[in-house]
Write a protein that holds these residues in place. Structure first.
Motif, PDB file in Angstrom:
ATOM      1  N   GLU A 228      11.276  33.120 -40.298  1.00 31.81           N
ATOM      2  CA  GLU A 228       9.993  33.466 -40.886  1.00 31.81           C
ATOM      3  C   GLU A 228       8.915  32.534 -40.340  1.00 31.81           C
ATOM      4  OE1 GLU A 228       8.497  34.614 -45.325  1.00 31.81           O
ATOM      5  OE2 GLU A 228       9.143  32.536 -45.035  1.00 31.81           O
ATOM      6  N   GLN A 229       7.800  33.117 -39.942  1.00 33.69           N
ATOM      7  CA  GLN A 229       6.724  32.293 -39.398  1.00 33.69           C
ATOM      8  C   GLN A 229       5.369  32.848 -39.804  1.00 33.69           C
ATOM      9  OE1 GLN A 229       6.258  32.845 -34.936  1.00 33.69           O
ATOM     10  NE2 GLN A 229       8.264  33.777 -35.242  1.00 33.69           N
ATOM     11  N   VAL A 230       4.362  31.956 -39.769  1.00 38.31           N
ATOM     12  CA  VAL A 230       2.990  32.348 -40.037  1.00 38.31           C
ATOM     13  C   VAL A 230       2.420  32.980 -38.775  1.00 38.31           C
ATOM     14  CG1 VAL A 230       0.662  31.507 -40.559  1.00 38.31           C
ATOM     15  CG2 VAL A 230       2.640  30.583 -41.794  1.00 38.31           C
ATOM     16  N   TYR A 247      -4.695  37.967 -36.539  1.00 41.06           N
ATOM     17  CA  TYR A 247      -3.412  37.492 -36.026  1.00 41.06           C
ATOM     18  C   TYR A 247      -3.633  36.384 -34.999  1.00 41.06           C
ATOM     19  CZ  TYR A 247      -1.474  41.529 -38.382  1.00 41.06           C
ATOM     20  OH  TYR A 247      -1.108  42.432 -39.350  1.00 41.06           O
ATOM     21  N   ALA A 248      -2.760  35.384 -35.040  1.00 44.23           N
ATOM     22  CA  ALA A 248      -2.870  34.252 -34.126  1.00 44.23           C
ATOM     23  C   ALA A 248      -1.481  33.698 -33.832  1.00 44.23           C
ATOM     24  CB  ALA A 248      -3.743  33.158 -34.721  1.00 44.23           C
ATOM     25  N   ARG A 249      -1.284  33.277 -32.589  1.00 42.40           N
ATOM     26  CA  ARG A 249      -0.013  32.647 -32.237  1.00 42.40           C
ATOM     27  C   ARG A 249       0.183  31.336 -32.999  1.00 42.40           C
ATOM     28  NH1 ARG A 249      -1.671  35.040 -27.342  1.00 42.40           N
ATOM     29  NH2 ARG A 249      -0.076  36.463 -26.507  1.00 42.40           N
ATOM     30  N   THR A 393      -2.781  12.516 -40.237  1.00 41.93           N
ATOM     31  CA  THR A 393      -1.474  13.168 -40.272  1.00 41.93           C
ATOM     32  C   THR A 393      -1.571  14.541 -39.626  1.00 41.93           C
ATOM     33  OG1 THR A 393      -0.858  12.060 -42.339  1.00 41.93           O
ATOM     34  CG2 THR A 393       0.329  14.069 -41.799  1.00 41.93           C
ATOM     35  N   VAL A 394      -0.632  14.831 -38.749  1.00 44.84           N
ATOM     36  CA  VAL A 394      -0.457  16.170 -38.191  1.00 44.84           C
ATOM     37  C   VAL A 394       0.950  16.609 -38.544  1.00 44.84           C
ATOM     38  CG1 VAL A 394      -0.418  17.607 -36.123  1.00 44.84           C
ATOM     39  CG2 VAL A 394      -2.040  15.698 -36.287  1.00 44.84           C
ATOM     40  N   MET A 395       1.070  17.761 -39.178  1.00 47.81           N
ATOM     41  CA  MET A 395       2.382  18.184 -39.680  1.00 47.81           C
ATOM     42  C   MET A 395       2.573  19.681 -39.483  1.00 47.81           C
ATOM     43  SD  MET A 395       3.973  17.629 -43.509  1.00 47.81           S
ATOM     44  CE  MET A 395       4.265  15.886 -43.205  1.00 47.81           C
ATOM     45  N   ARG A 396       3.786  20.063 -39.115  1.00 50.39           N
ATOM     46  CA  ARG A 396       4.165  21.468 -39.017  1.00 50.39           C
ATOM     47  C   ARG A 396       4.521  21.948 -40.408  1.00 50.39           C
ATOM     48  NH1 ARG A 396       3.166  25.217 -35.311  1.00 50.39           N
ATOM     49  NH2 ARG A 396       4.636  24.792 -33.643  1.00 50.39           N
ATOM     50  N   MET A 397       3.643  22.791 -40.997  1.00 54.68           N
ATOM     51  CA  MET A 397       3.882  23.295 -42.339  1.00 54.68           C
ATOM     52  C   MET A 397       4.911  24.429 -42.341  1.00 54.68           C
ATOM     53  SD  MET A 397       1.722  21.221 -43.451  1.00 54.68           S
ATOM     54  CE  MET A 397       1.917  21.597 -45.169  1.00 54.68           C
ATOM     55  N   ALA A 398       4.898  25.198 -41.251  1.00 60.70           N
ATOM     56  CA  ALA A 398       5.823  26.316 -41.070  1.00 60.70           C
ATOM     57  C   ALA A 398       5.702  26.721 -39.610  1.00 60.70           C
ATOM     58  CB  ALA A 398       5.457  27.491 -41.978  1.00 60.70           C
ATOM     59  N   PRO A 399       6.680  27.436 -39.064  1.00 53.52           N
ATOM     60  CA  PRO A 399       6.497  27.933 -37.694  1.00 53.52           C
ATOM     61  C   PRO A 399       5.192  28.723 -37.593  1.00 53.52           C
ATOM     62  CG  PRO A 399       8.770  28.240 -38.382  1.00 53.52           C
ATOM     63  CD  PRO A 399       8.021  27.767 -39.602  1.00 53.52           C
ATOM     64  N   GLY A 400       4.333  28.340 -36.664  1.00 46.33           N
ATOM     65  CA  GLY A 400       3.054  29.003 -36.499  1.00 46.33           C
ATOM     66  C   GLY A 400       1.916  28.393 -37.288  1.00 46.33           C
ATOM     67  N   LEU A 401       2.186  27.392 -38.135  1.00 45.88           N
ATOM     68  CA  LEU A 401       1.149  26.782 -38.972  1.00 45.88           C
ATOM     69  C   LEU A 401       1.241  25.261 -38.906  1.00 45.88           C
ATOM     70  CD1 LEU A 401      -1.149  27.009 -41.046  1.00 45.88           C
ATOM     71  CD2 LEU A 401       0.597  27.076 -42.846  1.00 45.88           C
TER      72      LEU A 401
END
Length: 601
Positions: A228-230, A247-249, A393-401
Motif C-alpha cells: 500500500e502506498q500514497v 496523482y503524484a509519484r 527531521t525528514v521521515m518516510r511516513m508511507a511509501p510515496g509520502l
C-alpha cells in the motif's frame, strides 16, 4: 529562468493541471505546504527538471514563515550548546543567501552585544564570537571558494570590541549606566514572507504548478505490487469548493505546525492501522514593533542580549523597530496564534531593562505571534526509513509520502534539499539539487541595478531612498514594477496611510505575486499590518480600488474583503488586550472567513 507571473489565471491553470493528472500520468513531486520549506522544496524539485506541484491551504507564508524574527543567522546560542555542526551549516546558508542565491532579499545586519561585566563578558562572549567568525569563514570557503571568501564581497565583516564611549556613539538608546562596552558582530535579516513568495514564484518560473487557498482533504492510497502506498491527494479549492484528485509519484508533506493534522489525515486512510510517527508541539514567539524615533541609534544596527527564558532582539526595520522574542508553550489551535497583553508586557519589560527611555504599550504599533514546530519522532517500526537531526527531521511516513519538519528559517534550503533527495532517491537518483548555486528570481542582475540607484531614481522621478527600498524587495525584477509606472504614472504615488508603499506595489502583487485577498496584500505582500498603528485600515479602501479589476472583485466582493480584513484587525487588537492564550485564540476565531466570502456575507 524567465520570470512567470502568479495571479488568478496562473492559479486556475495550476488547478486544471492538477485535475488533469491520472495514475498513469502523475506529477513527479507534489509538495503540501506553502511555507518556506515547502516553497523551497518545490523550487528544488522543479530545478531538477521534475514535474512539480505546490499547494497551500491558506496564503503563502501565512503561518510561521511570515512570523519569525526575520533574521538569517548562525545562532550564537547554539555555540553555547556546542552544536558546531548546526552553526556551521546555518552560517554557510547565510553566506550563500547574501552572496549568491538571494543578495537582493538578504542583507547584512550588525548587532551590538552589550557587556555588564568588564573582564568576564569580554572574554567569554568575545571568544564565542571569535569562534562564530571562524566557522563563518570556513563555511564560506566550502560554499563559495577561498578566493571569494578573501574578498569583502564573500563574507560578513569580522566582529569588533567597543568601549563604553563607542557603544554610546553606536547605539545611544541603551541605558549606558548599566553597560561598560560591547561587542559588535554581523549576521543578516530578511523579509521572511517575501523570501517565501520569491521561492514559490521561482518554482513557478521553472514550471511548477502553484495553487494557494487549496487544501488537502484526503491522501489517496493504492496497493501496488502487494504494497500500500500514497499515490496523491484529494484537493479542495477553498475559493469555490471544487474538489479534485491529484496523482503524484512522491508527495512531500511540509506543513510546519500543521504536520500533526496532516499526518493524522494521511494515516486515517491507511489499511494497516499505522499511526502518526511524529509528535508535534508548538512554542509561541511574539514580536512587537515601535516607531524608529523611540530608540535613538545609528542607522541600521541592532541589539542582542540574553533573557532568563529566551533572547532579546531589537532589530531595525525601515521606519520602525522590531523587538522580541518569547518562548512559551501554545496549547490552542495552531491556526490562531496571537500575542496576549502579558506577552507584550514581557517584551516591553525586557526591552526597558536595557534601554534608556521606557517604552509603554502606547508605543506599540504592531505585533505578530509565530509558532515554532517542535517535532519528536515517536516509537515506530525499526525498519521505517528516517533521517533525524537536531535541526530538522525528514521521515518516510508511507511509501510515496515523505514528511519534513522542524529546523529554522536560515537552513530552509538544506532542509528542502534533504527532503527532495530523500523522496526521489529511488525513482530519480541522478537528479542533483541545483539550489546552492541557482539564484532566486530577482537575484541575477541585482548588482547591476544596485549600481544604478541614483540614475534609476532620476529617470523615474523617485527618491533614491524609495529606489533602494524597492531594490531590496524586488531585485532585478524591479524592471517589471517600473514598467507598470511607465504605463500608468499615477502608480508612482504613495498610497494614503500606506507607510510609503507605492500604488504600483499593490498592483504588482495582484498581477505577479499570487495575492488573492486583501489580507494577503496588507500583511504579507506588504507588511502594513505591523508597520502602522491602524494595521492598514486607512489604506484598505485605496488598495481595494487598485486591485479590484485584476482580482475580479465586484462591489459586493470588495465590500466583503474590507469587512473581513477589518474583523481580522479587530480580533488581533482584542487578542493583544487578552489575559490568556485561550482568550486570545478565542478572539482570533471571530475573524470572518476569507475563503467563504460572499457565502458568509
Amino acid at each position: 529562468m524567465k520570470p512567470r507571473p502568479m495571479n488568478p489565471s496562473s492559479r486556475t491553470d495550476a488547478l486544471e493541471a492538477f485535475a488533469g493528472t491520472t495514475p498513469e500520468q502523475p506529477l513527479d513531486v507534489l509538495v503540501v505546504g506553502g511555507g518556506v520549506v515547502g516553497a523551497a522544496a518545490a523550487f528544488d524539485a522543479a530545478s531538477r527538471g521534475l514535474s512539480t506541484g505546490l499547494v497551500e491551504a491558506q496564503d503563502l507564508a501565512q503561518g510561521t514563515s511570515s512570523r519569525s524574527s526575520k533574521l538569517i543567522h548562525g545562532g550564537l546560542r547554539y555555540l553555547q550548546m556546542l552544536d558546531f555542526k548546526l552553526v556551521s551549516e546555518a552560517l554557510r546558508e547565510r553566506n550563500l543567501l547574501m552572496t549568491r542565491t538571494a543578495p537582493h532579499l538578504v542583507r547584512g545586519l550588525p548587532f551590538v552585544f552589550p557587556f555588564q561585566k568588564r573582564g568576564l563578558d569580554r572574554a567569554f562572549i568575545g571568544s564565542g564570537v571569535m569562534l562564530y567568525d571562524s566557522l563563518s569563514f570556513a563555511a564560506s570557503a566550502r560554499g563559495n571558494g577561498l578566493k571569494s571568501v578573501l574578498s569583502a564581497k564573500g563574507r560578513a565583516p569580522l566582529h569588533r570590541h567597543m568601549t563604553r564611549r563607542g557603544l554610546r556613539k553606536r547605539f545611544d538608546g541603551l541605558n549606558h549606566s548599566k553597560f561598560i562596552g560591547a561587542l559588535e558582530y554581523f549576521d543578516a535579516q530578511v523579509d521572511d514572507a517575501r523570501l517565501v513568495l520569491t521561492l514559490a514564484r521561482s518554482a513557478a518560473s521553472l514550471g511548477a504548478h502553484v495553487a494557494v487557498r487549496t487544501e488537502v482533504v484526503e491522501y489517496l492510497r493504492e496497493t501496488r505490487a502487494g504494497e500500500e502506498q500514497v499515490v496523491g491527494v484529494v484537493l479542495r479549492d477553498r475559493e469555490t469548493g471544487r474538489t479534485m484528485s491529484v496523482y503524484a509519484r512522491e508527495t512531500i508533506m511540509a506543513a510546519g505546525v500543521w504536520t500533526g493534522e496532516q499526518e493524522q489525515m494521511a494515516h486515517a486512510e491507511a489499511e494497516d492501522g499505522s499511526g502518526p510517527a511524529l509528535k508535534v508541539l508548538a512554542s509561541k514567539g511574539i514580536h512587537i514593533t515601535v516607531p524608529k524615533d523611540r530608540i535613538p541609534a545609528q542607522e541600521h544596527v541592532g541589539v542582542i542580549t540574553q533573557t532568563e527564558k529566551s533572547v532579546l532582539f531589537i532589530i531595525p526595520m525601515d521606519d520602525y523597530w522590531s523587538i522580541g522574542t518569547t518562548d512559551t508553550s501554545w496549547r490552542e489551535p495552531v491556526d490562531v496564534p496571537a500575542p496576549t497583553a502579558a506577552d507584550i508586557r514581557y517584551v516591553l519589560d525586557h526591552a526597558n531593562d536595557v534601554l534608556e527611555t521606557d517604552l509603554s504599550p502606547d508605543d506599540v504599533i504592531g505585533t505578530w505571534a509565530g509558532l515554532r514546530p517542535l517535532l519528536q519522532p515517536v516509537a515506530s517500526d525499526e525498519e521505517s526509513s528516517s533521517k533525524v537531526s537536531r535541526e530538522h527531521t525528514v521521515m518516510r511516513m508511507a511509501p510515496g509520502l515523505t514528511a519534513v519538519a522542524g529546523g529554522k528559517l536560515t537552513t530552509y534550503r538544506s532542509m528542502a534539499e534533504d527532503a527532495v533527495d530523500f523522496a526521489v532517491a529511488e525513482q530519480f537518483a541522478d537528479r542533483e539539487s541545483l539550489t546552492d548555486r541557482l539564484p532566486l528570481l530577482g537575484g541575477q542582475g541585482y548588482g547591476e541595478w544596485a549600481g544604478r540607484t541614483d540614475e534609476v531614481a532620476a529617470e523615474q522621478n523617485l527618491p533614491p531612498k524609495t529606489v533602494k527600498r524597492l531594490l531590496g524587495r524586488y531585485g532585478s525584477l524591479m524592471g517589471e514594477l517600473l514598467s507598470l509606472i511607465r504605463e500608468e504614472p499615477a502608480l508612482a504615488e504613495e498610497v494614503p496611510g500606506g507607510a510609503g508603499y507605492l500604488a504600483a506595489e499593490f498592483v504588482y502583487a495582484a498581477r505577479y505575486e499570487g495575492a488573492v485577498h486583501l489580507e494577503d496584500l496588507l500583511e504579507r505582500r506588504t507588511r502594513l499590518f505591523h508597520e502602522v498603528a491602524d494595521r492598514g485600515l486607512e489604506a484598505a479602501d485605496h488598495v481595494i480600488a487598485l486591485v479590484a479589476d485584476d482580482l475580479g472583485w465586484d462591489a459586493d466582493r470588495a465590500d466583503y474583503e474590507k469587512r473581513a480584513y477589518t474583523s481580522y484587525v479587530e480580533a488581533q487588537l482584542t487578542a493583544e488586550r487578552s489575559s490568556s492564550d485561550a482568550e486570545a485564540a478565542q478572539a482570533m476565531k471571530s475573524v470572518l472567513p476569507v475563503h467563504q466570502s460572499l457565502d458568509a456575507a
